[in-house]
Design a protein around this motif. Structure first.
Motif, PDB file in Angstrom:
ATOM      1  N   UNK A  53       0.849  -1.184   0.000  1.00 44.45           N
ATOM      2  CA  UNK A  53       0.000   0.000   0.000  1.00 44.45           C
ATOM      3  C   UNK A  53       0.889   1.239   0.000  1.00 44.45           C
ATOM      4  N   UNK A  54       0.592   2.183  -0.879  1.00 39.29           N
ATOM      5  CA  UNK A  54       1.353   3.427  -0.951  1.00 39.29           C
ATOM      6  C   UNK A  54       0.381   4.592  -0.847  1.00 39.29           C
ATOM      7  N   UNK A  55       0.535   5.418   0.194  1.00 41.20           N
ATOM      8  CA  UNK A  55      -0.391   6.530   0.387  1.00 41.20           C
ATOM      9  C   UNK A  55      -0.114   7.638  -0.614  1.00 41.20           C
ATOM     10  N   UNK A  56      -1.132   8.465  -0.861  1.00 37.79           N
ATOM     11  CA  UNK A  56      -1.003   9.555  -1.831  1.00 37.79           C
ATOM     12  C   UNK A  56      -0.136  10.695  -1.292  1.00 37.79           C
ATOM     13  N   UNK A  57       0.108  10.728  -0.021  1.00 38.70           N
ATOM     14  CA  UNK A  57       0.916  11.786   0.583  1.00 38.70           C
ATOM     15  C   UNK A  57       1.329  11.389   1.982  1.00 38.70           C
ATOM     16  N   UNK A  58       1.956  12.283   2.709  1.00 40.98           N
ATOM     17  CA  UNK A  58       2.427  11.949   4.058  1.00 40.98           C
ATOM     18  C   UNK A  58       1.315  12.077   5.088  1.00 40.98           C
ATOM     19  N   UNK A  59       1.535  11.492   6.235  1.00 39.04           N
ATOM     20  CA  UNK A  59       0.651  11.727   7.370  1.00 39.04           C
ATOM     21  C   UNK A  59       0.895  13.151   7.885  1.00 39.04           C
ATOM     22  N   UNK A  60      -0.056  13.730   8.592  1.00 39.15           N
ATOM     23  CA  UNK A  60       0.177  15.036   9.215  1.00 39.15           C
ATOM     24  C   UNK A  60       1.402  14.990  10.121  1.00 39.15           C
ATOM     25  N   UNK A  61       2.052  16.143  10.303  1.00 38.89           N
ATOM     26  CA  UNK A  61       3.309  16.217  11.047  1.00 38.89           C
ATOM     27  C   UNK A  61       3.173  15.696  12.458  1.00 38.89           C
ATOM     28  N   UNK A  62       1.959  15.860  13.052  1.00 44.92           N
ATOM     29  CA  UNK A  62       1.788  15.416  14.435  1.00 44.92           C
ATOM     30  C   UNK A  62       1.837  13.902  14.579  1.00 44.92           C
ATOM     31  N   UNK A  63       1.522  13.178  13.464  1.00 46.85           N
ATOM     32  CA  UNK A  63       1.450  11.714  13.536  1.00 46.85           C
ATOM     33  C   UNK A  63       2.844  11.119  13.539  1.00 46.85           C
ATOM     34  N   UNK A  64       3.052  10.148  14.385  1.00 49.99           N
ATOM     35  CA  UNK A  64       4.328   9.427  14.437  1.00 49.99           C
ATOM     36  C   UNK A  64       4.173   7.957  14.085  1.00 49.99           C
ATOM     37  N   UNK A  65       2.946   7.450  14.176  1.00 52.13           N
ATOM     38  CA  UNK A  65       2.709   6.014  13.975  1.00 52.13           C
ATOM     39  C   UNK A  65       1.544   5.813  13.000  1.00 52.13           C
ATOM     40  N   UNK A  66       1.363   4.543  12.605  1.00 49.07           N
ATOM     41  CA  UNK A  66       0.234   4.191  11.739  1.00 49.07           C
ATOM     42  C   UNK A  66      -0.300   2.812  12.113  1.00 49.07           C
ATOM     43  N   UNK A  67      -1.539   2.609  11.757  1.00 53.05           N
ATOM     44  CA  UNK A  67      -2.187   1.295  11.861  1.00 53.05           C
ATOM     45  C   UNK A  67      -2.921   1.057  10.536  1.00 53.05           C
ATOM     46  N   UNK A  68      -2.918  -0.187  10.037  1.00 51.39           N
ATOM     47  CA  UNK A  68      -3.650  -0.532   8.813  1.00 51.39           C
ATOM     48  C   UNK A  68      -4.670  -1.621   9.149  1.00 51.39           C
ATOM     49  N   UNK A  69      -5.906  -1.418   8.686  1.00 44.78           N
ATOM     50  CA  UNK A  69      -6.956  -2.429   8.873  1.00 44.78           C
ATOM     51  C   UNK A  69      -7.624  -2.731   7.538  1.00 44.78           C
ATOM     52  N   UNK A  70      -8.328  -3.842   7.494  1.00 43.43           N
ATOM     53  CA  UNK A  70      -9.090  -4.215   6.299  1.00 43.43           C
ATOM     54  C   UNK A  70     -10.504  -4.578   6.736  1.00 43.43           C
ATOM     55  N   UNK A  71     -11.484  -4.149   5.949  1.00 46.50           N
ATOM     56  CA  UNK A  71     -12.887  -4.436   6.251  1.00 46.50           C
ATOM     57  C   UNK A  71     -13.572  -4.933   4.986  1.00 46.50           C
ATOM     58  N   UNK A  72     -14.606  -5.742   5.175  1.00 45.91           N
ATOM     59  CA  UNK A  72     -15.360  -6.298   4.048  1.00 45.91           C
ATOM     60  C   UNK A  72     -15.958  -7.631   4.429  1.00 45.91           C
ATOM     61  N   UNK A  73     -16.517  -8.320   3.468  1.00 46.97           N
ATOM     62  CA  UNK A  73     -17.218  -9.581   3.706  1.00 46.97           C
ATOM     63  C   UNK A  73     -16.328 -10.580   4.427  1.00 46.97           C
ATOM     64  N   UNK A  74     -16.792 -11.040   5.576  1.00 45.88           N
ATOM     65  CA  UNK A  74     -16.065 -12.034   6.359  1.00 45.88           C
ATOM     66  C   UNK A  74     -15.292 -11.450   7.516  1.00 45.88           C
ATOM     67  N   UNK A  75     -14.855 -10.179   7.403  1.00 45.14           N
ATOM     68  CA  UNK A  75     -14.092  -9.537   8.470  1.00 45.14           C
ATOM     69  C   UNK A  75     -15.051  -8.880   9.470  1.00 45.14           C
ATOM     70  N   UNK A  76     -14.567  -8.586  10.674  1.00 45.29           N
ATOM     71  CA  UNK A  76     -15.418  -7.877  11.641  1.00 45.29           C
ATOM     72  C   UNK A  76     -15.897  -6.548  11.072  1.00 45.29           C
ATOM     73  N   UNK A  77     -17.043  -6.092  11.524  1.00 48.08           N
ATOM     74  CA  UNK A  77     -17.629  -4.859  11.000  1.00 48.08           C
ATOM     75  C   UNK A  77     -16.691  -3.678  11.184  1.00 48.08           C
ATOM     76  N   UNK A  78     -15.961  -3.655  12.312  1.00 46.05           N
ATOM     77  CA  UNK A  78     -15.047  -2.547  12.575  1.00 46.05           C
ATOM     78  C   UNK A  78     -13.717  -2.703  11.848  1.00 46.05           C
TER      79      UNK A  78
END
Length: 432
Positions: A53-78
Motif C-alpha cells: 500500500x502506498x499513500x497519496x501523501x504523508x501523514x500530518x506532522x503530528x502523527x508518528x505512527x500508523x495502523x492498517x486495517x481491512x474491512x469487508x465480507x467475512x471480516x469484523x464490521x469494525x
C-alpha cells in the motif's frame, strides 16, 4: 468458570494494550478525517499475492505512527488490523512523502485469521495516521480492492453488471413471412452501447444503438422452423458497464397446414381376402399416417396405407382416414365407405375321397381333401348313383342293402367365414 481464548497477533494485542493505557492517561479524542487515497500494488493479483500500500501523501506532522486495517465480507464490521501500531519512520516513502507499507501476510492469511474461506466483493484498506500512544488519530488513507472470484482481485472497480431481456411481437408461432419485432430491454437503462440480435450464431441485421434502455429490430426473414433468438449488449465504455446476453427465446415460424390435393378413396377389390389401398394426396405434408375404420369404428392396429380385408369385415363397410402433418399441424381426410363383399369360393386342391371296405354294413369315411384358403368347417352329402341319400349327412356312412351294386359318392361343402362356399365330390365306388 470456564474461559475461552482466541489467538490474536501479538502486534494487535499490544496495540490494544497501548490504546487502553493511553485512555488512562486522558489523551485527546480521535479524528476521522480522510487524508487521501492509497495505491494497491500489484493492481491485480490473487488471494496469495503479496500486497503493498502506498499513500497519496504523508501523514500530518503530528502523527508518528500508523495502523492498517481491512474491512469487508467475512471480516469484523469494525475491520481487522493487518498492520499493528508501528512507527511511520520504519517504512519507505515516495518523492511526495507518500508512505510505502508492504503487508506481511496475504489476503488468504487474513481471511484465515478471521475464520472464513470465501473472499468476495469489495474490501477496504484503511491506513490511520496516529500518535504512538493514546487514541489520538490524524486522519486516514483508504484503498479498495475487489475480489471477482475467491482467488482473484483487482484494484479498479469492476464494470457495473447489466442485464438484457428479449421479447418478440407477435408472440410465436407465426407463419413464414410475418414481420417480427424484436425488442431488447437493458438494465440499467442509462448504460450506453449497442445490441446485436442473433438467430443462433447468425446476426439479424446490423447492431442497433440503445436508446432509453431499449433497442428494436423488425425482421420478416425468419425461415420456417424453430429459432433460438438472443440479444447481446456491448457497452460503449467497457470500464463502466459489462456486456450481457439475454436468455435464448425460442421462436417458431410455421408453414401452412397440409392441404388435400386428391380426396381420400378406398381403391382395390372390396372383398374378403383382397387388399385395399387408401389413395390420397396432400400438399405441404412432411408425414402421413393412416387409420382404417369398420362401420365408423377404428380398427386396432390397422395403420398402414394398405390393408388385407378379413372375414370380420364382411358384410360391413370400411373406410380409411389419412392424417397429414407438418410443422404447423395436421389435416385429416376420410374416404367414403365401401361395403365389403364375400371373398371368392374356397377352391379344392386335393379331391375328397372315401375310405373303408366297399360292402354293405361296412363304415365308409369321407376325407374332405385340401382347400385354399383352408376351410374351417365341412358339411357332407352322401349320394347313390348321383342322388342324395336321405339323412346321410355325416362324415361317415354305412351302406344298406339298397346300395348293393350301386355307385356311392360324397360331396363336400368347404366353409370359411367371409368366403363363398366351395364344393367337391369324391370318386365313385361300387358297394358289394
Amino acid at each position: 468458570m470456564k474461559f475461552s481464548t482466541a489467538r490474536r497477533p501479538l502486534s494487535v494485542a499490544l496495540a490494544s494494550l497501548l490504546a487502553a493505557g493511553a485512555l488512562a492517561f486522558g489523551t485527546a479524542g480521535a479524528r476521522a478525517d480522510v487524508l487521501g487515497s492509497m495505491e494497491v500494488t500489484p493492481a491485480t493479483g490473487t488471494d496469495t499475492s503479496g500486497i503493498t500500500l502506498t499513500t497519496a501523501g504523508p501523514c500530518p506532522a503530528e502523527a508518528t505512527n500508523l495502523i492498517v486495517s481491512v474491512a469487508g465480507s467475512g471480516f469484523p464490521a469494525e475491520g481487522q488490523n493487518v498492520v499493528s501500531n508501528s512507527p511511520i519512520e520504519t517504512y519507505g516513502s515516495t518523492g511526495n512523502g507518500g508512505i510505502v507499507v508492504p503487508l506481511t501476510q496475504t489476503m488468504r492469511d487474513y481471511a484465515s485469521t478471521a475464520g472464513f474461506t470465501t473472499l468476495q466483493g469489495r474490501y477496504d484498506f484503511t491506513l490511520t495516521c496516529r500518535a504512538a500512544f493514546g487514541s489520538t488519530t490524524y486522519g486516514d488513507f483508504t484503498a479498495p480492492v475487489w475480489f471477482t472470484s475467491n482467488t482473484a482481485y483487482q484494484s479498479a472497480a469492476p464494470a457495473a453488471a447489466t442485464t438484457t431481456t428479449l421479447a418478440a411481437a407477435p408472440a410465436g408461432p407465426v407463419v413464414v413471412g410475418t414481420a417480427v419485432k424484436l425488442t431488447a430491454t437493458l438494465a440499467p437503462a442509462e448504460a450506453a452501447g449497442s445490441v446485436r440480435f442473433l438467430d443462433g450464431a447468425a446476426e439479424l441485421g446490423a447492431p442497433v444503438p440503445v436508446s432509453a434502455g431499449t433497442a428494436t429490430l423488425t425482421s420478416s426473414g425468419l425461415a420456417v422452423g424453430t429459432h433460438s433468438l438472443k440479444a447481446e449488449f456491448t457497452p460503449s465504455d467497457p470500464a463502466a458497464y459489462g456486456t450481457s446476453v439475454s436468455a435464448a427465446l425460442s421462436y417458431t415460424v410455421k408453414i401452412k397446414p397440409p392441404a388435400v390435393t386428391t380426396p381420400a378413396k378406398v381403391t382395390g377389390t372390396a372383398k374378403v381376402g383382397s387388399t385395399v389401398t387408401c389413395t390420397v394426396a396432400f400438399g405441404g405434408a412432411t408425414s402421413v399416417r393412416y387409420v382404417w375404420l369398420r362401420d365408423t369404428a377404428v380398427i386396432s392396429g390397422a395403420t398402414a396405407r394398405t390393408r388385407p380385408l378379413v372375414a370380420a369385415d364382411y358384410p360391413h363397410k370400411t373406410s380409411c382416414r389419412a392424417i397429414a402433418t407438418n410443422s404447423t399441424g395436421s389435416t385429416t381426410a376420410t374416404s367414403p365407405a365401401v361395403t365389403v363383399g364375400l371373398g371368392p369360393a374356397l377352391r379344392n386342391v386335393t379331391r375328397p375321397s372315401i375310405t373303408g371296405t366297399a360292402k354293405v354294413g361296412y363304415r365308409q369315411t369321407a376325407k374332405p381333401g385340401t382347400w385354399t384358403p383352408a376351410a374351417t368347417t365341412y358339411s357332407y352329402v352322401w349320394k347313390r348313383d348321383g342322388r342324395a341319400i336321405s339323412g346321410a349327412t355325416r362324415v361317415t356312412y354305412y351302406p344298406t342293402r339298397a346300395d348293393r351294386g350301386h355307385l356311392i359318392t360324397v360331396t363336400i361343402t368347404a366353409k370359411r367365414p367371409g368366403y363363398a362356399w366351395g364344393y367337391a365330390t369324391s370318386a365313385q365306388r361300387r358297394i358289394g
